[in-house]
Design a protein around this motif. Structure first.
Motif, PDB file in Angstrom:
ATOM      1  N   GLU A   1       0.813  -1.215   0.000  1.00 20.52           N
ATOM      2  CA  GLU A   1       0.000   0.000   0.000  1.00 20.52           C
ATOM      3  C   GLU A   1       0.844   1.263   0.000  1.00 20.52           C
ATOM      4  OE1 GLU A   1      -3.901  -1.858   2.319  1.00 20.52           O
ATOM      5  OE2 GLU A   1      -2.507  -0.534   3.384  1.00 20.52           O
ATOM      6  N   LEU A   2       1.855   1.331   0.864  1.00 18.14           N
ATOM      7  CA  LEU A   2       2.682   2.544   0.907  1.00 18.14           C
ATOM      8  C   LEU A   2       3.455   2.772  -0.395  1.00 18.14           C
ATOM      9  CD1 LEU A   2       4.037   2.720   4.576  1.00 18.14           C
ATOM     10  CD2 LEU A   2       2.417   4.265   3.448  1.00 18.14           C
ATOM     11  N   PRO A   3       4.094   1.733  -0.976  1.00 12.32           N
ATOM     12  CA  PRO A   3       4.732   1.972  -2.284  1.00 12.32           C
ATOM     13  C   PRO A   3       3.750   2.427  -3.354  1.00 12.32           C
ATOM     14  CG  PRO A   3       5.571  -0.038  -1.296  1.00 12.32           C
ATOM     15  CD  PRO A   3       4.431   0.402  -0.435  1.00 12.32           C
ATOM     16  N   ALA A   4       2.541   1.846  -3.354  1.00 10.06           N
ATOM     17  CA  ALA A   4       1.545   2.268  -4.350  1.00 10.06           C
ATOM     18  C   ALA A   4       1.082   3.695  -4.113  1.00 10.06           C
ATOM     19  CB  ALA A   4       0.345   1.316  -4.303  1.00 10.06           C
ATOM     20  N   ALA A   5       1.127   4.137  -2.859  1.00 13.12           N
ATOM     21  CA  ALA A   5       0.640   5.479  -2.521  1.00 13.12           C
ATOM     22  C   ALA A   5       1.693   6.562  -2.702  1.00 13.12           C
ATOM     23  CB  ALA A   5       0.142   5.492  -1.076  1.00 13.12           C
ATOM     24  N   MET A   6       2.941   6.189  -2.976  1.00 12.63           N
ATOM     25  CA  MET A   6       4.012   7.179  -3.029  1.00 12.63           C
ATOM     26  C   MET A   6       3.766   8.304  -4.036  1.00 12.63           C
ATOM     27  SD  MET A   6       6.293   6.644  -0.721  1.00 12.63           S
ATOM     28  CE  MET A   6       7.836   7.345  -1.255  1.00 12.63           C
ATOM     29  N   PRO A   7       3.333   8.023  -5.262  1.00  9.60           N
ATOM     30  CA  PRO A   7       3.074   9.140  -6.195  1.00  9.60           C
ATOM     31  C   PRO A   7       2.007  10.096  -5.668  1.00  9.60           C
ATOM     32  CG  PRO A   7       3.182   7.058  -7.386  1.00  9.60           C
ATOM     33  CD  PRO A   7       3.156   6.714  -5.932  1.00  9.60           C
ATOM     34  N   HIS A   8       0.950   9.545  -5.077  1.00  2.00           N
ATOM     35  CA  HIS A   8      -0.093  10.390  -4.499  1.00  2.00           C
ATOM     36  C   HIS A   8       0.452  11.175  -3.303  1.00  2.00           C
ATOM     37  CE1 HIS A   8      -3.413   8.557  -6.827  1.00  2.00           C
ATOM     38  NE2 HIS A   8      -2.680   7.470  -6.749  1.00  2.00           N
ATOM     39  N   LEU A   9       1.272  10.510  -2.490  1.00  6.26           N
ATOM     40  CA  LEU A   9       1.863  11.182  -1.330  1.00  6.26           C
ATOM     41  C   LEU A   9       2.691  12.380  -1.764  1.00  6.26           C
ATOM     42  CD1 LEU A   9       2.830  11.524   1.596  1.00  6.26           C
ATOM     43  CD2 LEU A   9       4.503   9.707   1.164  1.00  6.26           C
ATOM     44  N   PHE A  10       3.522  12.209  -2.798  1.00  3.95           N
ATOM     45  CA  PHE A  10       4.362  13.327  -3.227  1.00  3.95           C
ATOM     46  C   PHE A  10       3.546  14.432  -3.881  1.00  3.95           C
ATOM     47  CE2 PHE A  10       7.976  10.526  -2.498  1.00  3.95           C
ATOM     48  CZ  PHE A  10       8.887  11.430  -1.977  1.00  3.95           C
ATOM     49  N   THR A  11       2.426  14.070  -4.499  1.00  4.13           N
ATOM     50  CA  THR A  11       1.526  15.116  -4.995  1.00  4.13           C
ATOM     51  C   THR A  11       1.000  15.952  -3.828  1.00  4.13           C
ATOM     52  OG1 THR A  11       0.845  13.791  -6.899  1.00  4.13           O
ATOM     53  CG2 THR A  11      -0.628  15.561  -6.222  1.00  4.13           C
ATOM     54  N   GLY A  12       0.592  15.276  -2.751  1.00  4.81           N
ATOM     55  CA  GLY A  12       0.136  16.004  -1.563  1.00  4.81           C
ATOM     56  C   GLY A  12       1.232  16.843  -0.947  1.00  4.81           C
ATOM     57  N   LEU A  13       2.454  16.320  -0.928  1.00  4.23           N
ATOM     58  CA  LEU A  13       3.567  17.071  -0.354  1.00  4.23           C
ATOM     59  C   LEU A  13       3.902  18.311  -1.183  1.00  4.23           C
ATOM     60  CD1 LEU A  13       5.972  14.189   0.744  1.00  4.23           C
ATOM     61  CD2 LEU A  13       4.512  15.602   2.199  1.00  4.23           C
ATOM     62  N   LYS A  14       3.786  18.195  -2.511  1.00  3.99           N
ATOM     63  CA  LYS A  14       4.023  19.365  -3.360  1.00  3.99           C
ATOM     64  C   LYS A  14       3.015  20.470  -3.050  1.00  3.99           C
ATOM     65  CE  LYS A  14       5.912  16.702  -7.239  1.00  3.99           C
ATOM     66  NZ  LYS A  14       5.652  16.260  -8.632  1.00  3.99           N
ATOM     67  N   ILE A  15       1.754  20.089  -2.918  1.00  4.10           N
ATOM     68  CA  ILE A  15       0.728  21.081  -2.577  1.00  4.10           C
ATOM     69  C   ILE A  15       0.993  21.667  -1.199  1.00  4.10           C
ATOM     70  CG2 ILE A  15      -1.739  21.438  -2.198  1.00  4.10           C
ATOM     71  CD1 ILE A  15      -2.224  19.093  -4.136  1.00  4.10           C
ATOM     72  N   ALA A  16       1.322  20.791  -0.257  1.00  7.97           N
ATOM     73  CA  ALA A  16       1.554  21.239   1.117  1.00  7.97           C
ATOM     74  C   ALA A  16       2.765  22.150   1.230  1.00  7.97           C
ATOM     75  CB  ALA A  16       1.722  20.027   2.032  1.00  7.97           C
ATOM     76  N   SER A  17       3.779  21.948   0.364  1.00  6.25           N
ATOM     77  CA  SER A  17       4.991  22.769   0.456  1.00  6.25           C
ATOM     78  C   SER A  17       4.678  24.237   0.208  1.00  6.25           C
ATOM     79  CB  SER A  17       6.036  22.258  -0.545  1.00  6.25           C
ATOM     80  OG  SER A  17       5.575  22.406  -1.881  1.00  6.25           O
ATOM     81  N   GLY A  18       3.852  24.516  -0.798  1.00  2.00           N
ATOM     82  CA  GLY A  18       3.466  25.908  -1.045  1.00  2.00           C
ATOM     83  C   GLY A  18       2.545  26.444   0.025  1.00  2.00           C
ATOM     84  N   LEU A  19       1.600  25.606   0.470  1.00  2.00           N
ATOM     85  CA  LEU A  19       0.658  26.059   1.500  1.00  2.00           C
ATOM     86  C   LEU A  19       1.359  26.323   2.826  1.00  2.00           C
ATOM     87  CD1 LEU A  19      -2.400  23.701   0.842  1.00  2.00           C
ATOM     88  CD2 LEU A  19      -2.174  26.123   0.261  1.00  2.00           C
ATOM     89  N   SER A  20       2.439  25.612   3.095  1.00  2.00           N
ATOM     90  CA  SER A  20       3.138  25.825   4.363  1.00  2.00           C
ATOM     91  C   SER A  20       3.715  27.236   4.441  1.00  2.00           C
ATOM     92  CB  SER A  20       4.248  24.788   4.539  1.00  2.00           C
ATOM     93  OG  SER A  20       5.269  24.955   3.562  1.00  2.00           O
TER      94      SER A  20
END
Length: 260
Positions: free
Chosen positions: A169-188
């Motif tokens: 599950e975690l390996p499959a979720a990695m692309p989605h996770l990094f998409t969320g992190l990209k969004i979060a980086s600007g919002l932070s």
């Protein structure tokens, strides 16, 4: 710089030069007051003069944003894993995570000052609140996107819950996770700036939010523009770091990172 990189960078650079030239010409031809809309040359001049102050403020804001972003990354993944563990848990708790997305941070920022005191802690918490939801939502989507046949295969081989999570599950979720992190980086960075508007500063440190407020009150619009550009640059640096990390981790096995 190699040719592919040059070809990729040239169009936005040309567009930037054209935009700045038009801005400069319009301000001068229309005789717009500098305190209303400064020309790019004035913004560049004040940026050079106040480079030390801008750099110090960017570092102060960057530290708070980095703390908030780091907390959102860790807790966001943990919350998403918890929600993905059970449909009942997800239905019970996920609606409350939407509160993080819908609550106006400006409205609760005064509470953060009361609870954490003025200064970096309140600013970091403001950054954390704003950047948490994208990590939760995207990681949860990734965890839920595993194909059923793969889950069935893991069950067939007797894999436990932790092994399925860690190896599938975690390996499959990695692309989605990094998409969320990209969004979060600007919002932070946005959350840190808003937090500084209310939380102020302590221990002699002032971030970009304080610099923006000071420039506004003094009608130093050129400095205000320079501070806003510094905040944008800070967000781009954080976004670029997350994007580069994601590309290096995913390029060997996921199509979304191929060619990066």
């Amino acid at each position: 710089m190699n040719r592919p990189a040059l070809r990729a960078a040239l169009p936005p650079l040309v567009a930037l030069v054209v935009l700045l030239s038009l801005w400069e010409a319009a301000v001068r031809l229309l005789v717009v007051p500098v305190w209303l809309v400064p020309p790019p040359s004035a913004v560049g001049a004040v940026g050079a003069r106040e480079a030390g102050a801008l750099l110090g403020a960017a570092l102060t804001t960057g530290r708070a944003a980095l703390v908030g972003f780091g907390l959102s990354a860790v807790l966001g993944v943990l919350v998403a894993v918890t929600l993905a563990s059970s449909r009942m848990v997800e239905r019970a708790l996920y609606p409350y995570t939407l509160f993080l997305q819908t609550v106006p941070i400006v409205a609760i920022a005064p509470l953060l000052v009361l609870w954490f005191g003025p200064g970096p802690r309140a600013v970091a918490v403001s950054s954390f609140i704003v950047s948490l939801f994208p990590v939760i939502a995207n990681t949860l989507t990734g965890l839920r996107s595993v194909e059923p046949p793969l889950r069935d295969m893991f069950r067939l081989y007797g894999a436990g819950r932790f092994a399925t999570l860690w190896k599938l599950e975690l390996p499959a979720a990695m692309p989605h996770l990094f998409t969320g992190l990209k969004i979060a980086s600007g919002l932070s960075v946005i959350g840190a700036i808003v937090g500084e508007f209310v939380a102020g500063f302590s221990e002699g440190s002032a971030g970009l939010g304080i610099l923006v407020l000071a420039a506004y009150r003094q009608l130093r619009t050129d400095l205000l523009f320079a501070a806003v550009l510094a905040a944008s640059g800070l967000g781009l640096v954080l976004f670029g770091a997350v994007s580069l990390t994601g590309a290096r981790l995913l390029r060997r096995w996921h199509p979304s990172a191929q060619g990066n």
